[in-house]
Design a protein around this motif. Structure first.
Motif, mmCIF file in Angstrom:
data_model
loop_
_atom_site.group_PDB
_atom_site.id
_atom_site.type_symbol
_atom_site.label_atom_id
_atom_site.label_comp_id
_atom_site.label_asym_id
_atom_site.label_seq_id
_atom_site.Cartn_x
_atom_site.Cartn_y
_atom_site.Cartn_z
ATOM 1 N N MET A 277 4.015 -2.463 -6.105
ATOM 2 C CA MET A 277 3.137 -1.624 -6.917
ATOM 3 C C MET A 277 1.671 -1.918 -6.614
ATOM 4 O O MET A 277 0.825 -1.019 -6.659
ATOM 5 C CB MET A 277 3.430 -1.835 -8.401
ATOM 6 C CG MET A 277 4.768 -1.276 -8.841
ATOM 7 S SD MET A 277 5.040 -1.459 -10.626
ATOM 8 C CE MET A 277 6.727 -0.834 -10.759
ATOM 9 N N HIS B 15 7.023 -4.250 -9.316
ATOM 10 C CA HIS B 15 5.860 -4.950 -9.862
ATOM 11 C C HIS B 15 5.808 -6.358 -9.271
ATOM 12 O O HIS B 15 6.825 -7.068 -9.222
ATOM 13 C CB HIS B 15 5.982 -5.021 -11.381
ATOM 14 C CG HIS B 15 4.716 -5.348 -12.106
ATOM 15 N ND1 HIS B 15 4.017 -6.520 -11.892
ATOM 16 C CD2 HIS B 15 4.012 -4.666 -13.057
ATOM 17 C CE1 HIS B 15 2.953 -6.549 -12.683
ATOM 18 N NE2 HIS B 15 2.920 -5.439 -13.387
ATOM 19 N N ARG C 75 9.567 -4.047 -14.663
ATOM 20 C CA ARG C 75 8.444 -3.283 -15.201
ATOM 21 C C ARG C 75 8.323 -1.934 -14.484
ATOM 22 O O ARG C 75 8.619 -1.829 -13.297
ATOM 23 C CB ARG C 75 7.143 -4.081 -15.041
ATOM 24 C CG ARG C 75 7.106 -5.398 -15.810
ATOM 25 C CD ARG C 75 5.968 -6.273 -15.318
ATOM 26 N NE ARG C 75 5.803 -7.503 -16.079
ATOM 27 C CZ ARG C 75 6.457 -8.632 -15.841
ATOM 28 N NH1 ARG C 75 7.354 -8.677 -14.863
ATOM 29 N NH2 ARG C 75 6.239 -9.709 -16.569
ATOM 30 N N TRP D 72 2.396 -1.002 -14.903
ATOM 31 C CA TRP D 72 1.465 -1.542 -13.914
ATOM 32 C C TRP D 72 0.133 -0.798 -13.987
ATOM 33 O O TRP D 72 -0.933 -1.427 -13.971
ATOM 34 C CB TRP D 72 2.064 -1.421 -12.514
ATOM 35 C CG TRP D 72 1.195 -2.007 -11.438
ATOM 36 C CD1 TRP D 72 1.262 -3.270 -10.934
ATOM 37 C CD2 TRP D 72 0.107 -1.360 -10.756
ATOM 38 N NE1 TRP D 72 0.290 -3.457 -9.977
ATOM 39 C CE2 TRP D 72 -0.438 -2.300 -9.846
ATOM 40 C CE3 TRP D 72 -0.451 -0.092 -10.811
ATOM 41 C CZ2 TRP D 72 -1.513 -2.001 -9.005
ATOM 42 C CZ3 TRP D 72 -1.532 0.213 -9.983
ATOM 43 C CH2 TRP D 72 -2.053 -0.733 -9.096
ATOM 44 N N GLU E 239 -2.012 -1.834 -16.848
ATOM 45 C CA GLU E 239 -2.578 -3.163 -16.660
ATOM 46 C C GLU E 239 -3.794 -3.161 -15.718
ATOM 47 O O GLU E 239 -4.578 -4.114 -15.727
ATOM 48 C CB GLU E 239 -1.514 -4.099 -16.072
ATOM 49 C CG GLU E 239 -0.350 -4.389 -17.004
ATOM 50 C CD GLU E 239 0.835 -5.003 -16.272
ATOM 51 O OE1 GLU E 239 1.865 -5.221 -16.929
ATOM 52 O OE2 GLU E 239 0.728 -5.244 -15.046
ATOM 53 N N HIS E 240 -3.942 -2.091 -14.926
ATOM 54 C CA HIS E 240 -4.986 -2.067 -13.896
ATOM 55 C C HIS E 240 -5.961 -0.915 -14.057
ATOM 56 O O HIS E 240 -6.638 -0.515 -13.106
ATOM 57 C CB HIS E 240 -4.337 -2.009 -12.509
ATOM 58 C CG HIS E 240 -3.547 -3.234 -12.167
ATOM 59 N ND1 HIS E 240 -2.237 -3.412 -12.570
ATOM 60 C CD2 HIS E 240 -3.886 -4.360 -11.475
ATOM 61 C CE1 HIS E 240 -1.802 -4.583 -12.132
ATOM 62 N NE2 HIS E 240 -2.774 -5.176 -11.467
#
Length: 227
Positions: A83, A112, A213, A218, A221-222
């Motif tokens: 990812m 992930h 995940r 992902w 989170e980014h």
């Protein structure tokens, strides 16, 4: 303490007090093959390490035969597309609101990087993984437009997807200094593949005890990398 797999002498202090080691089957960021594989394995054994995990690519590298042929408790870990590879889209998304990639219809089960780490940590700290080869994927098959839509939802604004031709991809990668063998590798693994070439595996959950995940997790989170 740091060690460089390509420089055997640097590994001696890095292995002090270590009981488990995670290895990667390349020497540097250019994916050069390791030339000191037997020496690495001997140093690991001499340091008292018993458990080793080895992350490799789509085909066997030089270190894999040395590890598998040893008496170490080895576990082979082969993730599919990371990812984290989507971070290559961060700059064009921030500045132009676009993702430009070839092979838009190819569906992959991105994994992930934290799930890769969790599998590795489990194999190095628990029994029952000796001699296993783990193919790791995420929980879903996604093509590039689907990944772009998920990322758009995470950052709260529209991202356009522009599909590149193979020739356009080659030109762009060459301009970026990507080696020819890496360009051909990308074409091999993402271009003109059968519809069922990439499949979801249950391995992450089987090894760690929890589902892998999603790409939506992902992306959430980014968000800061793309905004």
């Amino acid at each position: 303490m740091r060690g460089d797999l390509g420089r055997t002498d640097t590994l001696v202090p890095a292995l002090q007090g270590v009981t488990g080691v995670h290895l990667i089957d390349v020497a540097d960021s250019a994916y050069a093959p390791l030339q000191n594989c037997r020496e690495i394995v001997e140093l690991v054994r001499d340091a008292g390490v018993r458990k080793v995990t080895l992350l490799s690519g789509w085909s066997a590298g030089t270190l894999e035969p040395a590890v598998i042929g040893s008496d170490l408790d080895w576990t082979y870990v082969q993730p599919t597309e990371f990812m984290a590879n989507a971070l290559a889209w961060a700059e064009p998304v921030r500045t132009r609101g676009v993702v430009e990639e070839p092979f838009g219809a190819t569906r992959t089960a991105m994994v992930h990087e934290a799930d890769i780490g969790a599998v590795v940590a489990t194999a190095l700290t628990e029994d029952g993984h000796r001699g296993h080869s783990y193919g790791l994927t995420g929980p879903e098959l996604l093509d590039v437009p689907a990944k772009v839509r998920i990322l758009s939802e995470a950052i709260g604004r529209e991202i356009a997807f522009v599909e590149l031709t193979v020739d356009e991809m080659r030109e762009r990668y060459r301009a970026q200094g990507v080696p020819e063998e890496m360009i051909e590798f990308q074409i091999e693994v993402f271009g003109n593949v059968p519809a069922d070439a990439y499949r979801v595996t249950p391995t992450v959950e089987q090894v760690t005890g929890r589902p892998p995940r999603t790409f939506a997790q992902w992306a959430a989170e980014h968000v800061d990398r793309f905004s």
